[in-house]
Design a protein around this motif. Structure first.
Motif, PDB file in Angstrom:
ATOM      1  N   TYR A 267       0.844  -1.195   0.000  1.00 32.38           N
ATOM      2  CA  TYR A 267       0.000   0.000   0.000  1.00 32.38           C
ATOM      3  C   TYR A 267       0.880   1.246   0.000  1.00 32.38           C
ATOM      4  O   TYR A 267       1.968   1.243   0.568  1.00 32.38           O
ATOM      5  N   HIS A 268       0.375   2.322  -0.579  1.00 30.65           N
ATOM      6  CA  HIS A 268       1.133   3.581  -0.587  1.00 30.65           C
ATOM      7  C   HIS A 268       1.259   4.157   0.817  1.00 30.65           C
ATOM      8  O   HIS A 268       2.303   4.664   1.186  1.00 30.65           O
ATOM      9  N   THR A 269       0.181   4.079   1.583  1.00 27.40           N
ATOM     10  CA  THR A 269       0.138   4.796   2.866  1.00 27.40           C
ATOM     11  C   THR A 269       0.358   3.885   4.070  1.00 27.40           C
ATOM     12  O   THR A 269       0.298   4.340   5.201  1.00 27.40           O
ATOM     13  N   ASP A 270       0.566   2.621   3.833  1.00 24.05           N
ATOM     14  CA  ASP A 270       0.620   1.672   4.936  1.00 24.05           C
ATOM     15  C   ASP A 270       1.866   0.795   4.839  1.00 24.05           C
ATOM     16  O   ASP A 270       2.518   0.724   3.801  1.00 24.05           O
ATOM     17  N   THR A 271       2.163   0.146   5.947  1.00 21.20           N
ATOM     18  CA  THR A 271       3.337  -0.717   5.996  1.00 21.20           C
ATOM     19  C   THR A 271       3.108  -2.051   5.259  1.00 21.20           C
ATOM     20  O   THR A 271       4.054  -2.678   4.803  1.00 21.20           O
ATOM     21  N   HIS A 272       1.829  -2.462   5.113  1.00 20.21           N
ATOM     22  CA  HIS A 272       1.532  -3.831   4.662  1.00 20.21           C
ATOM     23  C   HIS A 272       1.532  -4.007   3.155  1.00 20.21           C
ATOM     24  O   HIS A 272       1.449  -3.044   2.413  1.00 20.21           O
ATOM     25  N   TRP A 273       1.556  -5.286   2.792  1.00 22.30           N
ATOM     26  CA  TRP A 273       1.419  -5.620   1.378  1.00 22.30           C
ATOM     27  C   TRP A 273      -0.043  -5.798   1.028  1.00 22.30           C
ATOM     28  O   TRP A 273      -0.915  -5.895   1.901  1.00 22.30           O
ATOM     29  N   ARG A 274      -0.289  -5.805  -0.312  1.00 21.89           N
ATOM     30  CA  ARG A 274      -1.677  -5.836  -0.789  1.00 21.89           C
ATOM     31  C   ARG A 274      -2.050  -7.267  -1.163  1.00 21.89           C
ATOM     32  O   ARG A 274      -1.385  -7.903  -1.960  1.00 21.89           O
ATOM     33  N   GLN A 275      -3.149  -7.727  -0.593  1.00 22.10           N
ATOM     34  CA  GLN A 275      -3.521  -9.125  -0.793  1.00 22.10           C
ATOM     35  C   GLN A 275      -3.719  -9.470  -2.266  1.00 22.10           C
ATOM     36  O   GLN A 275      -3.325 -10.539  -2.727  1.00 22.10           O
ATOM     37  N   GLU A 276      -4.328  -8.524  -3.017  1.00 22.09           N
ATOM     38  CA  GLU A 276      -4.650  -8.845  -4.415  1.00 22.09           C
ATOM     39  C   GLU A 276      -3.400  -9.018  -5.272  1.00 22.09           C
ATOM     40  O   GLU A 276      -3.482  -9.502  -6.393  1.00 22.09           O
ATOM     41  N   ARG A 277      -2.243  -8.647  -4.753  1.00 17.81           N
ATOM     42  CA  ARG A 277      -1.004  -8.803  -5.513  1.00 17.81           C
ATOM     43  C   ARG A 277      -0.115  -9.899  -4.930  1.00 17.81           C
ATOM     44  O   ARG A 277       1.062  -9.979  -5.238  1.00 17.81           O
ATOM     45  N   LEU A 278      -0.709 -10.738  -4.069  1.00 20.03           N
ATOM     46  CA  LEU A 278       0.106 -11.754  -3.398  1.00 20.03           C
ATOM     47  C   LEU A 278       0.028 -13.142  -4.023  1.00 20.03           C
ATOM     48  O   LEU A 278       0.641 -14.079  -3.514  1.00 20.03           O
ATOM     49  N   LEU A 279      -0.736 -13.268  -5.104  1.00 26.65           N
ATOM     50  CA  LEU A 279      -0.935 -14.612  -5.649  1.00 26.65           C
ATOM     51  C   LEU A 279       0.393 -15.232  -6.078  1.00 26.65           C
ATOM     52  O   LEU A 279       0.634 -16.437  -5.878  1.00 26.65           O
ATOM     53  N   GLY A 280       1.254 -14.421  -6.646  1.00 32.20           N
ATOM     54  CA  GLY A 280       2.574 -14.920  -7.053  1.00 32.20           C
ATOM     55  C   GLY A 280       3.402 -15.346  -5.854  1.00 32.20           C
ATOM     56  O   GLY A 280       4.081 -16.388  -5.871  1.00 32.20           O
ATOM     57  N   THR A 281       3.340 -14.550  -4.800  1.00 31.43           N
ATOM     58  CA  THR A 281       4.083 -14.870  -3.579  1.00 31.43           C
ATOM     59  C   THR A 281       3.563 -16.175  -2.970  1.00 31.43           C
ATOM     60  O   THR A 281       4.343 -17.028  -2.527  1.00 31.43           O
ATOM     61  N   VAL A 282       2.239 -16.337  -2.964  1.00 32.32           N
ATOM     62  CA  VAL A 282       1.646 -17.572  -2.428  1.00 32.32           C
ATOM     63  C   VAL A 282       2.100 -18.763  -3.262  1.00 32.32           C
ATOM     64  O   VAL A 282       2.374 -19.853  -2.724  1.00 32.32           O
ATOM     65  N   ALA A 283       2.211 -18.548  -4.579  1.00 26.98           N
ATOM     66  CA  ALA A 283       2.677 -19.639  -5.448  1.00 26.98           C
ATOM     67  C   ALA A 283       4.103 -20.054  -5.087  1.00 26.98           C
ATOM     68  O   ALA A 283       4.423 -21.258  -5.066  1.00 26.98           O
ATOM     69  N   VAL A 284       4.946 -19.074  -4.787  1.00 28.51           N
ATOM     70  CA  VAL A 284       6.330 -19.373  -4.391  1.00 28.51           C
ATOM     71  C   VAL A 284       6.339 -20.158  -3.079  1.00 28.51           C
ATOM     72  O   VAL A 284       7.044 -21.167  -2.927  1.00 28.51           O
ATOM     73  N   VAL A 285       5.527 -19.711  -2.144  1.00 30.69           N
ATOM     74  CA  VAL A 285       5.436 -20.405  -0.850  1.00 30.69           C
ATOM     75  C   VAL A 285       4.890 -21.815  -1.059  1.00 30.69           C
ATOM     76  O   VAL A 285       5.402 -22.809  -0.521  1.00 30.69           O
ATOM     77  N   GLY A 286       3.821 -21.901  -1.881  1.00 34.42           N
ATOM     78  CA  GLY A 286       3.195 -23.191  -2.141  1.00 34.42           C
ATOM     79  C   GLY A 286       4.150 -24.168  -2.810  1.00 34.42           C
ATOM     80  O   GLY A 286       4.176 -25.358  -2.469  1.00 34.42           O
ATOM     81  N   GLU A 287       4.925 -23.663  -3.751  1.00 35.30           N
ATOM     82  CA  GLU A 287       5.911 -24.491  -4.450  1.00 35.30           C
ATOM     83  C   GLU A 287       6.896 -25.083  -3.443  1.00 35.30           C
ATOM     84  O   GLU A 287       7.179 -26.292  -3.448  1.00 35.30           O
ATOM     85  N   ALA A 288       7.414 -24.226  -2.569  1.00 33.70           N
ATOM     86  CA  ALA A 288       8.421 -24.671  -1.600  1.00 33.70           C
ATOM     87  C   ALA A 288       7.828 -25.681  -0.616  1.00 33.70           C
ATOM     88  O   ALA A 288       8.497 -26.635  -0.214  1.00 33.70           O
ATOM     89  N   MET A 289       6.579 -25.505  -0.261  1.00 33.37           N
ATOM     90  CA  MET A 289       5.972 -26.363   0.757  1.00 33.37           C
ATOM     91  C   MET A 289       5.224 -27.543   0.140  1.00 33.37           C
ATOM     92  O   MET A 289       4.634 -28.354   0.870  1.00 33.37           O
ATOM     93  N   GLY A 290       5.203 -27.602  -1.177  1.00 34.82           N
ATOM     94  CA  GLY A 290       4.590 -28.726  -1.857  1.00 34.82           C
ATOM     95  C   GLY A 290       3.080 -28.761  -1.763  1.00 34.82           C
ATOM     96  O   GLY A 290       2.477 -29.829  -1.648  1.00 34.82           O
ATOM     97  N   ILE A 291       2.446 -27.615  -1.844  1.00 33.48           N
ATOM     98  CA  ILE A 291       0.978 -27.569  -1.720  1.00 33.48           C
ATOM     99  C   ILE A 291       0.325 -26.956  -2.947  1.00 33.48           C
ATOM    100  O   ILE A 291      -0.896 -26.768  -2.975  1.00 33.48           O
ATOM    101  N   ASN A 292       1.121 -26.649  -3.963  1.00 34.67           N
ATOM    102  CA  ASN A 292       0.554 -25.931  -5.109  1.00 34.67           C
ATOM    103  C   ASN A 292      -0.551 -26.701  -5.821  1.00 34.67           C
ATOM    104  O   ASN A 292      -1.452 -26.105  -6.404  1.00 34.67           O
ATOM    105  N   GLU A 293      -0.440 -28.013  -5.749  1.00 38.02           N
ATOM    106  CA  GLU A 293      -1.474 -28.805  -6.426  1.00 38.02           C
ATOM    107  C   GLU A 293      -2.844 -28.574  -5.808  1.00 38.02           C
ATOM    108  O   GLU A 293      -3.876 -28.706  -6.477  1.00 38.02           O
ATOM    109  N   ALA A 294      -2.827 -28.244  -4.520  1.00 33.13           N
ATOM    110  CA  ALA A 294      -4.104 -28.032  -3.823  1.00 33.13           C
ATOM    111  C   ALA A 294      -4.606 -26.595  -3.957  1.00 33.13           C
ATOM    112  O   ALA A 294      -5.693 -26.271  -3.493  1.00 33.13           O
ATOM    113  N   LEU A 295      -3.793 -25.752  -4.546  1.00 38.52           N
ATOM    114  CA  LEU A 295      -4.155 -24.332  -4.635  1.00 38.52           C
ATOM    115  C   LEU A 295      -4.562 -23.961  -6.050  1.00 38.52           C
ATOM    116  O   LEU A 295      -3.921 -24.396  -7.012  1.00 38.52           O
ATOM    117  N   ASN A 296      -5.591 -23.167  -6.166  1.00 40.42           N
ATOM    118  CA  ASN A 296      -5.931 -22.585  -7.460  1.00 40.42           C
ATOM    119  C   ASN A 296      -5.703 -21.088  -7.337  1.00 40.42           C
ATOM    120  O   ASN A 296      -6.520 -20.372  -6.749  1.00 40.42           O
TER     121      ASN A 296
END
Lengths: 479, 391
Positions: free
Chosen positions: B191-220
């Motif tokens: 976010y411009h005004t906040d410390t946090h990241w934006r959920q709608e732009r996290l799908l790629g990050t979740v994919a990276v996490v999912g890949e490492a943890m072996g859960i991507n098959e369960a995620l759409n």
């Protein structure tokens, strides 16, 4: 209570002004006394009793002094009247330090009552002046108590002597000049407020940022040292301006305490421009009674040493303050020696000589305030060594160098404003502008309008800073 | 001189009018309970008592109260910020700087002792609670990671932080797998005004996490799998602290059948006054939806980011009945995870979130079953640099 606080600016000050100007002349000192005690009690609810006790005792002893004048008893009461406030000061400020260095005994004393160094000197000066019949004894306890407690100068000076405000205290406020004085007082007060809140506090934040770094570059070390000197100047002179301005609002003319000390060309001149009322106090009550400079060279040097030892100790019970005071003693002796050898060359007025003198004083001020600022001599020496790229404060790693460069860039604005503001240039510019405006038809009104805009503008800006920030200490409260 | 009096009155009356009118406004101005811009509760009226006067707490509290309830407070704070930026030429105000439309808090230098402390915390937790479970860790960069160096601001040495963390964890003999999420992030993901990241732009990050943890098959993680919901006019934490004019952000949160079906159990909400906890499996436990929009209606709501899982909590358990697996995940986390965790709900039937800033390590074992669960440590760099706040 701080002058730079919401409670003072928007409650205490308007209420006190209202009460002061709406009670008859006879009641004004009582209003001042009551409000001053309230002002002090806001910060020192317990030690206010100590101050009131000191007032009562010194009032009583000076009364006895008068009663037994010409007799031996008067001398005894005189000694007691001076001894009593100094004993209290010694107990709170110095006893732990001296028992530690003399007997290696660590004793714990209560916190230093706010402003005790200032009001002790005022009480002592009054008692000495009454004994020596330089001023008549004040027979009215309320008037005398109003003098000692007078809130504008109670906690951080300037050190006002009784004779300097006796007329207003006894005859009352002079209403013939009230508009002019009131306007001057407002402008002076907001100038001091701005110096304190907008410059000293911001410089203080910079000093804290750099101190937290641990290691730093040479450039940042110089900026840090300059910032310390400027912070102390703007903090203390800002307070003095506020005090003088408030004094004018209530009809008092307080003595000047600062006259652009950083433009001095010698240490002697510096001390004629810095904390003038303290220097004058030591001159009149210590230096001259010891013989001043009308003695032999050795005795004169001894006198200088004693006065500057006391000046150092007045600022605090610590080796750094002693060294700080003695440094000035040594420099004053050297300056006098050099002057006696080559007076013509020194006072030639040639610009090269003047530049050299300015550089000499600037270096002395910077080093002396590093000693003054630090809690220990070792820390001061580390800071001084860092100025010449030596010691354990020098940064080498890339990350620290990056931080140092940033801090310097970030605070360059306030440093430049501070350096400019410490010279007479702003006042000179205002006077030139005023003179040029007054030549025009509505110039005079414009000048007053500009003053009004300045007063309100600085007040609003300072209020904004107070609301948004929490860094608001007064350095001289600790003395 | 008499003829000059009216001119002198210009300054006198202006000054006195300013002071007196402000005094009157302070007295009559309605008092707020919270400052939304600064995200904090404002001081309450101090109680006058002999004790509080003698110990000076009344005077200190009174000063705080006056500062907090000054009329036009936000406007005055903005004036101060503008003065600091434009007249004093400061690069920051209250430690916040704005560059390229993004506000960020200065955070420097790297506190190596804190990084070591953090690593030791991870190791001690693993020893104590999950010696045999698969354990990953990832570091969320703060905005300085993207903004500081190119714009001349100091920042932590991020490489050194990761190196130190890895060294310390490796030397423990325990296995911690590192997931590099920083490489796929950019400043626009925050976010411009906040410390946090934006959920709608996290799908790629979740994919990276999912890949490492072996859960991507369960995620759409297709965007089409989610419905977007917007919360307008989100003024983040840095907006208030910097007091500088900035455009508000829009919070976007993503929902689908899985997130709609999931429910959140929160320790604080299930803790009675006498200290009894109603655990998730017990009747009467309080459950909330994943996206708690009702929080925004609360008058004392300080942070709209609380829409994600209801905001700060010591311990939360999310049950996901529509998950594609019956795997369980435990995340040691900070507030960044509140917006990421909902995107993992398709892969885990239960996600436990532990925030060690609010619950001490010895207490965790009383409420959490680590056996067989995947373990993820997910902290932002600011927490790692100030690890002493973890209990």
């Amino acid at each position: 209570m701080l002058f730079s606080s919401i409670s003072f600016l928007y409650f205490f000050l308007p209420l006190t002004l209202f009460l002061y100007f709406f009670v008859p002349q006879k009641g004004k000192n009582l209003v001042l006394l009551f409000m001053s005690v309230l002002f002090y009690a806001w910060g020192e609810p317990v030690y206010v009793l100590l101050m009131l006790a000191q007032i009562a005792v010194s009032f009583g002893l000076t009364g006895l002094m008068e009663r037994y004048r010409g007799q031996r008893a008067a001398g005894i009461f005189y000694i007691l009247s001076v001894l009593f406030p100094f004993l209290a000061l010694f107990y709170f400020k110095y006893i732990a330090f001296f028992t530690d260095i003399l007997f290696q005994v660590h004793i714990k004393t209560p916190a230093l009552p706010i402003g005790i160094s200032f009001y002790t000197f005022q009480i002592a000066s009054y008692c000495i002046d009454v004994y020596h019949q330089r001023v008549p004894r004040q027979k009215n306890l309320i008037t005398y108590a109003a003098y000692v407690t007078l809130f504008p100068q109670l906690v951080a000076g300037p050190i006002v002597r009784y004779r300097e405000i006796e007329k207003t205290l006894t005859d009352g406020i002079d209403f013939s000049d009230i508009h002019m004085n009131f306007e001057k007082g407002i402008v002076r007060f907001v100038t001091g407020l701005g110096k304190k809140v907008l410059i000293a506090n911001v410089l203080g934040a910079f000093v804290s940022e750099v101190a937290a770094l641990g290691t730093r570059t040479v450039e940042l070390s110089w900026a840090y040292a300059i910032a310390i000197a400027l912070q102390i100047y703007f903090d203390f002179s800002g307070y003095s301006d506020m005090a003088i301005g408030l004094g004018e609002l209530f009809g008092f003319q307080f003595p000047e305490n600062f006259r652009h000390p950083f433009i001095a060309k010698s240490v002697r001149e510096f001390w004629r421009r810095w904390h003038i009322t303290l220097g004058a106090w030591f001159r009149d009550y210590v230096y001259i009674p010891m013989g001043g400079n009308r003695v032999g060279a050795l005795r004169w040097m001894f006198n200088i040493l004693v006065v500057w030892l006391f000046t150092g100790l007045w600022h605090g019970a610590g080796w750094n303050f002693i060294v700080w005071g003695l440094l000035f003693a040594v420099l004053l002796v050297i300056e006098k020696g050099v002057r006696s050898i080559c007076r013509k060359r020194i006072d030639s007025g040639h610009y090269v000589t003047d530049i050299v003198k300015h550089i000499y004083v600037a270096v002395v001020i910077i080093i002396s305030f590093l000693i003054f600022h630090n809690d220990s001599l070792m820390d001061a020496l580390s800071d001084i060594a860092a100025l010449v790229n030596r010691g354990n404060r020098i940064a080498f790693d890339g990350a620290t160098l990056q931080v140092c460069a940033y801090l310097l860039r970030n605070r360059m604005g306030i440093l430049l404003i501070g350096l400019f503001g410490a010279t007479p240039a702003p006042l000179w510019i205002w006077k030139r502008l005023k003179t040029s405006l007054e030549k025009h038809r509505f110039g005079d009104v414009t000048v007053h309008l500009l003053q009004a805009v300045f007063a309100v503008g600085i007040l609003v800006l300072c209020t904004a800073y107070l609301i948004d920030g929490s860094f608001n200490p007064f350095l001289y409260f600790r003395f | 001189m008499k003829k000059d009096r009216w001119k002198q009155r210009i300054t006198i009356y202006s000054f006195l009018a300013c002071i007196v009118s402000m005094t009157m406004l302070i007295v009559i101005f309605p008092k707020e309970q919270i400052s939304k811009a600064e995200r904090r509760r404002l001081a309450t009226r101090p109680q006058l008592a002999a004790e509080s006067i003698l110990d000076k707490s009344f005077m200190e509290d009174a000063e705080d109260y006056l500062l907090d309830h000054f009329p036009f407070r936000e406007g005055l704070r903005r004036i101060k910020a503008q003065f600091a930026y434009h007249i004093l030429k400061q690069k920051e105000n209250n430690g916040i700087y704005v560059d390229g439309g993004y506000a960020s808090r200065l955070e420097y230098p790297l506190n190596e002792a804190s990084v070591v402390r953090m690593a030791d915390k991870l190791v001690s937790l693993k020893y104590q609670y999950f010696p045999n479970e698969n354990t990953w860790y990832a570091v969320i960069p703060d905005k300085n990671f993207f903004l500081a160096e190119p714009n001349g601001y100091p920042s932590m040495d991020y490489d050194r932080m990761l190196e130190l963390l890895a060294q310390r964890l490796d030397s423990s003999g325990e296995r911690f797998d590192y997931i590099d999420i920083a490489a796929g992030l950019e400043v626009d993901d925050y976010y411009h005004t906040d410390t946090h990241w934006r959920q709608e732009r996290l799908l790629g990050t979740v994919a990276v996490v999912g890949e490492a943890m072996g859960i991507n098959e369960a995620l759409n993680l297709q965007e089409s799998n989610f419905e977007r919901h917007e919360i307008k006019d989100f003024y983040g934490v840095y907006y208030g602290q910097s007091a500088l004019p900035m455009e508000p952000d829009t919070i976007v949160y993503l929902t689908n059948e899985t997130t709609d079906a999931a429910r959140v159990w929160n320790l604080e909400e299930n803790l009675s006054k006498d200290g009894q906890v109603t655990m998730p499996e017990h009747a009467g436990a309080v459950w909330n939806p994943v996206y708690q929009t009702q929080k925004l209606e609360e008058p004392l709501c300080l942070d709209q980011y609380d829409v994600f899982l209801g905001g700060a909590a010591s311990l939360q358990i999310i049950k996901s009945p529509k998950a594609n697996t019956d795997r369980r995940l435990v995340i040691f986390r900070d507030s960044f995870t509140s917006s990421l965790a909902p995107l993992l709900l398709e892969a885990y039937s239960e996600i436990t979130l532990i925030d060690l800033r609010y619950i001490s390590t010895p207490l965790v074992g009383e409420y959490v079953n680590f056996e067989g669960a995947d373990i993820l440590f997910l902290y932002n760099t600011s927490i790692i640099n100030n690890a002493s706040m973890l209990k």
